[in-house]
Design an enzyme around this catalytic site. Sequence first.
Site, PDB file in Angstrom:
ATOM      1  N   SER A   1     -45.030  83.929 157.905  1.00  0.00           N
ATOM      2  CA  SER A   1     -45.326  85.222 158.514  1.00  0.00           C
ATOM      3  C   SER A   1     -46.005  85.009 159.863  1.00  0.00           C
ATOM      4  O   SER A   1     -46.647  83.971 160.098  1.00  0.00           O
ATOM      5  CB  SER A   1     -46.259  86.028 157.603  1.00  0.00           C
ATOM      6  OG  SER A   1     -46.761  87.176 158.265  1.00  0.00           O
TER       7      SER A   1
ATOM      8  N   TYR B   1     -54.316  87.004 153.333  1.00  0.00           N
ATOM      9  CA  TYR B   1     -52.876  86.841 153.545  1.00  0.00           C
ATOM     10  C   TYR B   1     -52.618  85.856 154.688  1.00  0.00           C
ATOM     11  O   TYR B   1     -51.781  84.959 154.581  1.00  0.00           O
ATOM     12  CB  TYR B   1     -52.246  88.196 153.856  1.00  0.00           C
ATOM     13  CG  TYR B   1     -50.744  88.173 154.015  1.00  0.00           C
ATOM     14  CD1 TYR B   1     -49.913  88.089 152.887  1.00  0.00           C
ATOM     15  CD2 TYR B   1     -50.153  88.245 155.265  1.00  0.00           C
ATOM     16  CE1 TYR B   1     -48.537  88.078 153.022  1.00  0.00           C
ATOM     17  CE2 TYR B   1     -48.777  88.237 155.407  1.00  0.00           C
ATOM     18  CZ  TYR B   1     -47.975  88.154 154.283  1.00  0.00           C
ATOM     19  OH  TYR B   1     -46.607  88.139 154.417  1.00  0.00           O
TER      20      TYR B   1
END
Length: 276
Positions: A172, A185
């Site tokens: 990501s 995250y």
Amino acid sequence: MAQVDNEVKGKLVLITGASGGIGAAVARRLWSLGAHLALTYSSSPEKLQALEQELYEAFTNGQTAHDPALFLDRTTANPNPLPFSTHKCDLSSPADIQLLFSQIQDLHGQSGPDILISNAGYGKRIPSILDISLDEFDKMLNINLRSSFLLCKLSLPHMIQRNWGRIIFVSSIAAQGGGINGCHYAASKAGLQGLMKNLARKHAGQNITVNDVAPAMIGETGMIPNAKFVEGTSGDVKNIPVGRLGTTDEVGNVVEMLVKTGYMTGQSVLLSGGLM
């Protein structure tokens, strides 16, 4: 010059999280190239059943590169391994991951995949560190990072024996500190990129490449179902230079390139519509 092998046809691909938008798109892409598939899901068997039907229809309509003999009537003697399997797997459970590899051996006749796409992830959006509990942090790291470590640990022996392999993580933009999610995250995805770079360097000489694709703002996924979902956030479409969300098929494009390009290893491909 050494012979180059970038062939996908006939190779076994393990794709985790195949019931989701990105995983399903990657499955469609590699299936069309003649790959064999082992697909995992955690809680949406109906989505994977629909995908299985879609892939079978693509084969019967001549839209894949498979050998038709793979689909002989399974009630007759057929020595070929199954070209397609689905597996329920909780990637936060080491025991489930170990069982997955036992099932791959039983169904496909090999101890691990030739190509690993570690795609499944967890992404509950909690922006502030003050609101992230220790349990939530551990859950995020276990699913997004530890599972990829275990998948690699179990996949690499087969790849080393074959002197060929591809490992691709779905990371990501958050790995670089960006994105709309919390620090837990971001930490999980940054750890994934560190794992990728280390394994890439150590296994390049065995014709095993390790890369990641780092998407940002991909629509029609569990995290971002549509543009309205991110209105008013840093990921608002108005803030994306190309002016739209990315598509799961575009992630599939990058994964196909990484699978078919054995000269590329240790790289993270940022797919972000111009976001940095």
